[in-house]
Design a protein around this motif. Sequence first.
Motif, PDB file in Angstrom:
ATOM      1  N   ASP A   1       0.832  -1.201   0.000  1.00 63.04           N
ATOM      2  CA  ASP A   1       0.000   0.000   0.000  1.00 63.04           C
ATOM      3  C   ASP A   1       0.866   1.250   0.000  1.00 63.04           C
ATOM      4  O   ASP A   1       0.468   2.293  -0.508  1.00 63.04           O
ATOM      5  N   ARG A   2       2.076   1.142   0.548  1.00 63.87           N
ATOM      6  CA  ARG A   2       2.992   2.283   0.599  1.00 63.87           C
ATOM      7  C   ARG A   2       3.691   2.521  -0.740  1.00 63.87           C
ATOM      8  O   ARG A   2       4.379   3.532  -0.911  1.00 63.87           O
TER       9      ARG A   2
ATOM     10  N   THR B   1      -7.088   5.486  -3.707  1.00 63.93           N
ATOM     11  CA  THR B   1      -7.923   6.690  -3.740  1.00 63.93           C
ATOM     12  C   THR B   1      -7.070   7.945  -3.607  1.00 63.93           C
ATOM     13  O   THR B   1      -7.286   8.941  -4.309  1.00 63.93           O
ATOM     14  N   LYS B   2      -6.093   7.904  -2.719  1.00 60.05           N
ATOM     15  CA  LYS B   2      -5.199   9.047  -2.530  1.00 60.05           C
ATOM     16  C   LYS B   2      -4.505   9.422  -3.830  1.00 60.05           C
ATOM     17  O   LYS B   2      -4.322  10.616  -4.129  1.00 60.05           O
ATOM     18  N   HIS B   3      -4.135   8.411  -4.617  1.00 63.83           N
ATOM     19  CA  HIS B   3      -3.400   8.666  -5.861  1.00 63.83           C
ATOM     20  C   HIS B   3      -4.314   8.698  -7.087  1.00 63.83           C
ATOM     21  O   HIS B   3      -3.831   8.689  -8.224  1.00 63.83           O
ATOM     22  N   LYS B   4      -5.623   8.710  -6.832  1.00 65.39           N
ATOM     23  CA  LYS B   4      -6.624   8.859  -7.892  1.00 65.39           C
ATOM     24  C   LYS B   4      -6.567   7.712  -8.912  1.00 65.39           C
ATOM     25  O   LYS B   4      -6.772   7.915 -10.117  1.00 65.39           O
TER      26      LYS B   4
ATOM     27  N   GLN C   1      -7.440   2.817   0.208  1.00 62.82           N
ATOM     28  CA  GLN C   1      -7.170   4.198   0.605  1.00 62.82           C
ATOM     29  C   GLN C   1      -5.982   4.772  -0.166  1.00 62.82           C
ATOM     30  O   GLN C   1      -6.007   5.933  -0.587  1.00 62.82           O
ATOM     31  N   ALA C   2      -4.953   3.943  -0.358  1.00 61.91           N
ATOM     32  CA  ALA C   2      -3.785   4.410  -1.113  1.00 61.91           C
ATOM     33  C   ALA C   2      -4.148   4.661  -2.569  1.00 61.91           C
ATOM     34  O   ALA C   2      -3.703   5.652  -3.170  1.00 61.91           O
TER      35      ALA C   2
ATOM     36  N   THR D   1       1.250   4.371  -6.551  1.00 58.65           N
ATOM     37  CA  THR D   1       1.434   5.672  -7.206  1.00 58.65           C
ATOM     38  C   THR D   1       0.302   5.863  -8.210  1.00 58.65           C
ATOM     39  O   THR D   1      -0.561   4.986  -8.375  1.00 58.65           O
TER      40      THR D   1
END
Length: 293
Positions: free
Chosen positions: A207-208, A241-244, A238-239, A211
């Motif tokens: 998850d980290r 979603t954060k990076h679209k 969540q990751a 990109t």
Amino acid sequence: MSSAYSAPTVFPLWPEGVPGMKDIGPEQNGKGYIQNTSNPTLTLVGPAVDRPNGTAIIVAPGGGYVRQAVDREGTQYANWLSTLGVTTFVLNYRMQEFGHPAPLQDVLRAVRLLRSRAAEFGIDPNRIGVMGSSAGGHLAASAGTLFDNPAGRTGAELDKVSARPDFLVLMYPVIAMEGAPAAHIGSRKALLGASPSPELLQLLSVDRQVTAQTPPTLLIHTQADATVPVENSILFYQALTKHKVPAEMYLFEKGSHGMGMRDGLGNASQWPRRAEEWLRARGLLTPAAPAAK
């Protein structure tokens, strides 16, 4: 019909020789599982003859990087995908006997191999996905996040071919290598050893590594999963979603870990329909022109 279907169904990933080969004894097969893999392979399950659509999926069964549930999370999925017109390749990858980066090298080699031979297999080189369950889900997610990582290359000529999957389907995946309650300690030990470095834990907590280049992803998990907590899928979603990154996630109430395509689990037993809808909505079940020969 593609020439691929007249060839042997099972073919080696590394015909020129497995990188970092070890003598670990014979592969063990029995009761729907594979263990002790040293010569990784792909097993082809072709699409239904009346509906090939050019999409290919590499399927990585789960088993904690100790063994692979090849029947429940490999062959069963491949037979279902065949009815949707998908060309499926069940991946038999190296596990704990080799550890990281061998499984990553195997899954990325599979993507590169299919992309380089797309015309032969009658598939679209831009419609190659990876589907994985449990630890196989971790491997699939690794392919979608570490496709350019140096650890996934071996110096082979095929390294020049893109290893980025075009989409991911993650079934109750292992995602986190550390942190409560998500981390699956068994998978971590099998893949990274008893005392992995902080750098390895960071790298393989996939998850980290998400990109904007991570491919569109479908996640399926259950609240009842007591082996790989649902937090794993939530972290990855969540990751994304954060990076679209386009993503959908289905979290069901019932269904133990390793449920496969089992009946009697309430709404969770309907996940293949949800997956079919997702593949269809992304245009992956619409016939595509095969790669030029």
